[in-house]
Design a protein around this motif. Structure first.
Motif, short mmCIF file in Angstrom:
data_model
loop_
_atom_site.label_atom_id
_atom_site.label_comp_id
_atom_site.label_asym_id
_atom_site.label_seq_id
_atom_site.Cartn_x
_atom_site.Cartn_y
_atom_site.Cartn_z
N PHE A 1 0.81 -1.22 0.00
CA PHE A 1 0.00 0.00 0.00
C PHE A 1 0.84 1.28 0.00
O PHE A 1 0.30 2.38 0.04
N ASP B 1 -7.26 3.86 3.85
CA ASP B 1 -6.32 4.86 3.33
C ASP B 1 -6.71 6.26 3.80
O ASP B 1 -5.88 6.99 4.34
N ASP C 1 0.14 4.06 -2.77
CA ASP C 1 -1.17 4.68 -2.55
C ASP C 1 -1.13 5.59 -1.32
O ASP C 1 -1.74 6.66 -1.30
#
Ligand code: CMP
Length: 141
Positions: free
Chosen positions: A58, A111, A61
């Motif tokens: 991740f 996120d 991102d």
């Protein structure tokens, strides 16, 4: 013990206009804001801050999100500040965050999860120093 921890209000929460509501939660819990600034992180600043996650799937991102808009960075001081801030934030994934926590109330995804907080004494020390010089910190009794 009296501690300092590093907190970031992430771009999603700044965009939702809840900076003050989040600051109010810190203060009501007895945490003092001893340093504070709004900034738009560069790619290099975000990558350096999250360097420990560089190998995680991740990471890209995360860096893209953290540079997508302004953040507000603060050092919080108080008794057991590191754990207290983590309790106020709730679980990283807002779906798992307890009712009444910052992430349960303001976050929409893992996120875009509204806030960051240091997870240990060692990371708190590194993270506070990453954003603030000693002369930018204003300790208050
Ligand atoms: P933060 O406390 O800022 O630290 C790293 C961030 O990565 C975390 O909050 C999440 O917003 C983000 N992230 C995205 N996916 C994951 C994941 N699977 N596990 C942990 N953190 C993740």
């Amino acid at each position: 013990a009296n501690e300092r921890t590093l907190s970031i209000i992430k771009p999603d929460a700044v965009a939702k206009n809840v900076i003050g509501e989040i600051y109010s939660r810190f203060e009501k819990a007895g945490l003092k804001i001893v340093a504070s600034k709004m900034m738009h992180l560069t790619q290099e600043q975000a990558e350096g801050f999250y360097a420990e996650h560089k190998e995680r799937p991740f990471f890209n991102d995360l860096v893209a999100f953290m540079t997508s808009g302004p953040v507000v960075v603060q050092a919080l001081e108080g008794e057991g500040a590191i754990l207290k801030n983590r309790e106020l934030m709730g679980a990283t994934n807002p779906k798992e965050a307890e009712a009444g926590t910052i992430r349960a109330d303001f976050a929409s995804s893992i996120d875009a999860n509204a806030v960051h907080g240091s997870d240990s004494a060692a990371s708190a020390e590194r993270e506070v120093a990453y954003f603030f010089n000693d002369n930018e910190i204003c300790p208050r009794g």
